[in-house]
Design a protein around this motif. Structure first.
Motif, short mmCIF file in Angstrom:
data_model
loop_
_atom_site.label_atom_id
_atom_site.label_comp_id
_atom_site.label_asym_id
_atom_site.label_seq_id
_atom_site.Cartn_x
_atom_site.Cartn_y
_atom_site.Cartn_z
N ALA A 1 0.84 -1.21 0.00
CA ALA A 1 0.00 0.00 0.00
C ALA A 1 0.87 1.26 0.00
CB ALA A 1 -0.92 -0.01 1.21
N ALA A 2 1.92 1.26 0.81
CA ALA A 2 2.80 2.44 0.88
C ALA A 2 3.43 2.72 -0.48
CB ALA A 2 3.88 2.23 1.93
N LEU A 3 3.86 1.66 -1.15
CA LEU A 3 4.49 1.84 -2.46
C LEU A 3 3.45 2.34 -3.48
CD1 LEU A 3 7.28 1.34 -3.84
CD2 LEU A 3 6.32 -0.78 -4.70
N ALA A 4 2.26 1.75 -3.43
CA ALA A 4 1.25 2.07 -4.44
C ALA A 4 0.71 3.49 -4.28
CB ALA A 4 0.11 1.06 -4.37
N ILE A 5 0.48 3.93 -3.03
CA ILE A 5 -0.03 5.30 -2.83
C ILE A 5 1.02 6.31 -3.30
CG2 ILE A 5 -0.86 6.99 -1.15
CD1 ILE A 5 -1.78 4.62 0.56
N GLY A 6 2.28 6.05 -2.93
CA GLY A 6 3.36 6.94 -3.38
C GLY A 6 3.42 6.99 -4.90
N ALA A 7 3.26 5.82 -5.53
CA ALA A 7 3.36 5.74 -6.99
C ALA A 7 2.23 6.52 -7.67
CB ALA A 7 3.34 4.29 -7.44
N PHE A 8 1.04 6.51 -7.05
CA PHE A 8 -0.08 7.23 -7.67
C PHE A 8 0.27 8.71 -7.87
CE2 PHE A 8 -3.84 9.90 -7.36
CZ PHE A 8 -4.61 9.38 -8.39
N PHE A 9 0.77 9.33 -6.78
CA PHE A 9 1.08 10.76 -6.89
C PHE A 9 2.28 11.01 -7.79
CE2 PHE A 9 -1.61 10.80 -3.11
CZ PHE A 9 -2.52 11.76 -3.52
N ALA A 10 3.22 10.05 -7.81
CA ALA A 10 4.34 10.18 -8.75
C ALA A 10 3.82 10.17 -10.18
CB ALA A 10 5.35 9.06 -8.53
N GLY A 11 2.85 9.30 -10.45
CA GLY A 11 2.27 9.23 -11.78
C GLY A 11 1.57 10.52 -12.17
N VAL A 12 0.81 11.08 -11.22
CA VAL A 12 0.13 12.35 -11.47
C VAL A 12 1.17 13.45 -11.72
CG1 VAL A 12 -1.30 14.14 -10.43
CG2 VAL A 12 -1.93 11.75 -10.17
N ALA A 13 2.23 13.45 -10.89
CA ALA A 13 3.29 14.45 -11.08
C ALA A 13 3.92 14.31 -12.45
CB ALA A 13 4.35 14.31 -9.98
N GLY A 14 4.07 13.06 -12.91
CA GLY A 14 4.63 12.83 -14.25
C GLY A 14 3.74 13.44 -15.32
N GLY A 15 2.43 13.28 -15.18
CA GLY A 15 1.50 13.87 -16.15
C GLY A 15 1.57 15.38 -16.15
N LEU A 16 1.65 15.96 -14.95
CA LEU A 16 1.78 17.43 -14.84
C LEU A 16 3.07 17.90 -15.49
CD1 LEU A 16 0.62 17.91 -11.13
CD2 LEU A 16 -0.62 18.62 -13.18
N TRP A 17 4.14 17.15 -15.22
CA TRP A 17 5.46 17.48 -15.77
C TRP A 17 5.42 17.51 -17.30
CZ3 TRP A 17 10.44 17.74 -13.27
CH2 TRP A 17 11.52 17.74 -14.14
N ALA A 18 4.86 16.42 -17.89
CA ALA A 18 4.82 16.31 -19.35
C ALA A 18 4.10 17.49 -19.97
CB ALA A 18 4.15 15.00 -19.75
N HIS A 19 3.00 17.91 -19.34
CA HIS A 19 2.22 18.99 -19.95
C HIS A 19 2.70 20.36 -19.52
CE1 HIS A 19 -0.30 15.53 -20.80
NE2 HIS A 19 -0.68 16.23 -21.84
N LEU A 20 3.72 20.40 -18.66
CA LEU A 20 4.36 21.68 -18.35
C LEU A 20 5.52 21.93 -19.30
CD1 LEU A 20 4.53 24.11 -16.48
CD2 LEU A 20 5.96 22.79 -14.95
N VAL A 21 6.37 20.88 -19.48
CA VAL A 21 7.49 21.00 -20.42
C VAL A 21 6.97 20.96 -21.86
CG1 VAL A 21 9.70 19.96 -21.10
CG2 VAL A 21 8.99 19.86 -18.74
N THR A 22 5.81 20.37 -22.07
CA THR A 22 5.18 20.08 -23.36
C THR A 22 5.97 19.06 -24.17
OG1 THR A 22 6.15 21.84 -24.71
CG2 THR A 22 4.16 22.39 -23.47
N ALA A 23 6.87 18.36 -23.51
CA ALA A 23 7.58 17.27 -24.18
C ALA A 23 7.95 16.27 -23.11
CB ALA A 23 8.84 17.79 -24.87
N ILE A 24 8.07 15.01 -23.50
CA ILE A 24 8.46 14.00 -22.53
C ILE A 24 9.44 13.04 -23.18
CG2 ILE A 24 6.34 12.65 -23.02
CD1 ILE A 24 6.42 11.75 -20.08
N THR A 25 10.60 12.86 -22.56
CA THR A 25 11.61 11.96 -23.09
C THR A 25 12.07 11.01 -21.98
OG1 THR A 25 13.25 13.64 -22.58
CG2 THR A 25 12.57 13.49 -24.85
N PRO A 26 12.48 9.80 -22.35
CA PRO A 26 12.88 8.84 -21.31
C PRO A 26 14.09 9.31 -20.50
CG PRO A 26 13.31 7.97 -23.53
CD PRO A 26 12.49 9.20 -23.69
N GLY A 27 14.97 10.10 -21.13
CA GLY A 27 16.18 10.54 -20.45
C GLY A 27 15.91 11.38 -19.20
#
Lengths: 383, 343
Positions: B217-243
């Motif tokens: 549960a601890a890992l999964a809850i943390g991962a949820f917000f990391a995923g949301v942060a990733g989505g915010l990041w992608a649409h802030l930079v307007t680009a997303i690269t694996p690097g």
């Protein structure tokens, strides 16, 4: 806790302080975004040096439109986040255009912000041929596209080296190297050649013995090997292929445009290497000679690589556009840049005649024999 | 427990935040806004990693991996169908989907949670250094997968030309949600069992804590917000690269959690603000002296000084007293658990 609060307050005050743009219109400002620290610094730092040198030379001659050029160098730390904020910083300081980068990844984080503001962004070294299409009509490229450099070396492989069966090695961790291989293989097939072996490695690899063993075993035998690599792997792969007793020609693109190709294998082994690159190395056009002389005088060392010349050209191109635009305005500058015709840059003439907006520039084919570089020919793309 | 006082403060803080966001959106230029946006995203990352690393003591280096998954899922879902056809070779059902930002963000978070769940089943039998290495392996697998799954991710080039959907409201909303959930978890019996597990897993198990379920549960809850942060990041930079989602980023987030105080939500937010804004603060210094890279050196020094003089981080495991009902109700204040922050 009190101290932390004070700290946060101080931060807030600081931000507010930097928020007010100092409105001094005495200079024409250009935002130069480069990765001066981190993995890209060996490519980007010389480019900023070139850009600053060009601005200095122009200012010594009286500047542009009666004003001095000011190149604001911004370090974006080989990081897309820093590239995006760096671009915002440049825009907040009232630049008239942006320039920078030797790699597409960072251009894509910064250039769309300039596009949105209606200010041109000129990349000095990113070579993806679809960049202007992705960003929009305010995006300009100083270098040729990857397709041109691949076509140039593919033509040379088949027509001059008479190699019909080629092996292709690709660094599959980078977009640049992948694109280069893709265009190269397409052209080879178009010219009636065969790709007998496709092999892969990764940036940072030190040992190519597995690839060399497969290259030796390739059937039909490879007449040449195309190594799509960036500088570090360029030197190493040449050394190890030659040490394994293989003498077939090694061909590549501008990732091989580095001293490492001769210094790592040593002059005895650095043989029969051919690569396509920006028309600059071993060239004796007056622009090139003057640039090398000025660079040595300013920085007490010869230009590190072609990216120094490309940075120099980026500022030159913008200054030329400003002169023709006749005023300091984003739209007018964009129109003037788009109309650029025959601008004599250090890395070859720039004309935006193609619908893709990738300049139709000459591509040098350089040979390395016994550790010596020589220009074999200059390949011209279809305009 | 007297809950009245913190509730008032929470409401006041949340409303104050809303006012600040509104004011900032209206008055600040794009440069400041982009800095504040990135600071906010890093705060979400630090708060969510604090839940995994801080509360449950699972030393995870895989946070950017969850971020990458969330980011790519969000980006692909919001990408207009015409652009999808231009760049990617997606399976039919996915090629036609075009979601608004909120459902796409939630889907990104859900994808990260699901991955964390599956990852947790296999690696959460490990602990300490072994878990750190296993999560690092996960991060590398995610990166290599993205680099080579060209029909969906477009390889190392990544996706670009994404719509600039992220603004301060979204980031603030995300941060508020992350802090709220963290807070609720920390001051619940569930959170107590996490902290107990962190301190002594055997003792916790004897008291009836289901270790495995709590860890997942601890890992999964943390991962949820990391995923949301990733989505915010992608649409802030307007680009997303694996690097972008590299081990370096993993270390940066871990540093924020450690400096803030392992287990302290306030500490994670403060450290995220300080560390992600610092490079911009030193920028004028770098540019006027042409001493590029000095920001990193100074921040490394600050980090060393903090770790020498405040080895348990700025806040330890605690939250500042004015936010909590009373000092005695703080899990971190108990002498037996205070050492937790020093890890």
């Amino acid at each position: 806790m009190k101290r932390t609060l004070l700290g946060v307050l101080a931060l807030a005050v600081f931000f507010l302080g930097t928020g007010t743009p100092w409105a001094a219109d005495a200079t024409i400002k250009l935002g130069a975004l480069y990765n001066l620290t981190g993995g890209m610094s060996s490519i980007d730092a010389p480019a900023l040096n070139g850009a600053k040198l060009q601005a200095k030379l122009i200012n010594e001659k009286g500047g542009v439109l009666g004003k001095k050029l000011e190149v604001i160098g911004i370090d974006t730390k080989t990081d897309q986040k820093a590239a995006a904020t760096g671009a915002q910083k440049a825009l907040s300081e009232g630049v008239i255009a942006g320039l920078g980068y030797g790699d597409t990844t960072y251009v894509m984080a910064a250039a769309p912000l300039f596009q949105k503001k209606g200010l041109p962004f000129v990349t000095s070294g990113a070579t993806h041929p679809e960049l202007p299409k992705w960003v929009g009509d305010y995006m300009f490229m100083v270098p040729f596209g990857d397709d041109d450099q691949s076509f140039a070396i593919a033509d040379f492989t088949v027509k001059k080296l008479n190699a019909r069966n080629v092996a292709v090695w690709t660094d599959n961790s980078m977009d640049f190297t992948k694109a280069l291989s893709k265009f190269y293989m397409a052209r080879i097939k178009e010219l009636g050649g065969t790709v007998v072996l496709e092999d892969f490695f990764k940036m940072g690899d030190k040992d190519f013995s597995a690839q060399i063993a497969r290259l030796k075993a390739a059937s039909p035998k490879a007449d040449a090997v195309f190594v799509s690599a960036i500088p570090n792997e360029a030197g190493l792969s040449v050394k190890q292929i030659r040490e394994a007793g293989l003498t077939l020609p090694i061909v590549s693109g501008d990732g091989f445009d580095t001293e490492l190709v001769t210094t790592v294998p040593g002059p005895k082994l650095a043989n029969a290497v051919y690569f396509s690159t920006h028309t600059y190395r071993e060239d004796n056009r007056p622009e090139v000679v003057a640039f090398v002389k000025a660079y040595e005088k300013e920085y007490k060392k010869p230009p590190e690589n072609a990216f120094a010349a490309l940075g120099f050209d980026a500022v030159g191109l913008i200054a030329d556009g400003l002169k023709r635009a006749g005023k300091v305005d984003g739209k007018a500058l964009r129109d003037a840049l788009a109309a650029t015709k025959g601008y004599k840059a250090v890395t070859g003439e720039i004309t935006y005649s193609r619908p893709s907006m990738v300049p139709a520039k000459g591509v040098s084919i350089i040979s390395v024999m016994n550790g010596k570089y020589k220009v074999e020919e200059v390949w011209m793309p279809k305009p | 427990m007297n809950l009245r006082r913190p509730r008032w403060i929470w409401l006041a803080l949340a409303l104050g935040g809303v006012a600040a966001v509104g004011l900032a959106q209206a008055a600040w230029d794009d440069y400041l806004l982009s800095i504040v946006n990135f600071v906010g995203i890093y705060a979400i990352l630090a708060v969510s990693l604090n839940l995994t690393n801080g509360f449950a003591g699972l030393f995870s280096l895989g946070h950017p991996g969850f971020m990458a998954i969330g980011g790519y899922v969000t980006a692909i879902l919001t990408l207009p169908a015409s652009r999808k056809a231009m760049f990617l070779a997606l399976p039919g059902w996915l090629a036609g989907i075009e979601l608004p930002f909120l459902p796409a963000l939630l889907a990104g978070g859900a994808a990260a949670t699901l991955t964390a769940f599956l990852l947790g089943l296999s690696v959460l039998r490990l602990s300490g250094h072994y878990l750190a290495v296993a999560t690092m392996g996960f991060l590398i697998i995610v990166q290599v997968l993205i680099e080579n799954w060209e029909s969906v991710t477009r390889g190392p080039l990544g996706l670009n030309g994404l719509a600039a959907l992220t603004d301060l409201w979204w980031v603030y909303g995300g941060l508020l949600a992350a802090v709220y959930v963290s807070w609720k978890v920390k001051f619940s019996s569930f959170g107590r069992s996490m902290l107990a597990m962190r301190e002594d897993s055997l003792a916790a198990q004897c008291l009836g804590v289901n270790l495995f379920r709590t860890r997942v549960a601890a890992l999964a809850i943390g991962a949820f917000f990391a995923g949301v942060a990733g989505g915010l990041w992608a649409h802030l930079v307007t680009a997303i690269t694996p690097g972008t989602f590299s081990l370096i980023m993993a270390f940066n987030i871990v540093v924020m959690v450690v400096v803030g105080g392992t287990g302290s939500i306030t500490g994670a937010v403060v450290a995220a603000v300080v560390f992600s804004a610092a490079t911009e603060i030193f920028r004028p210094l770098e540019e006027s002296f042409e001493a590029y890279g000095i920001a990193e050196i100074l921040m490394a020094l600050v980090l060393l000084v903090i770790l020498i003089y405040r080895p348990s981080g700025l806040f330890g495991s605690r939250e500042p007293a004015f936010l909590t009902a009373g000092p005695t109700h703080e899990p971190g204040n108990h002498p037996a658990t205070a050492k937790g922050g020093q890890r």
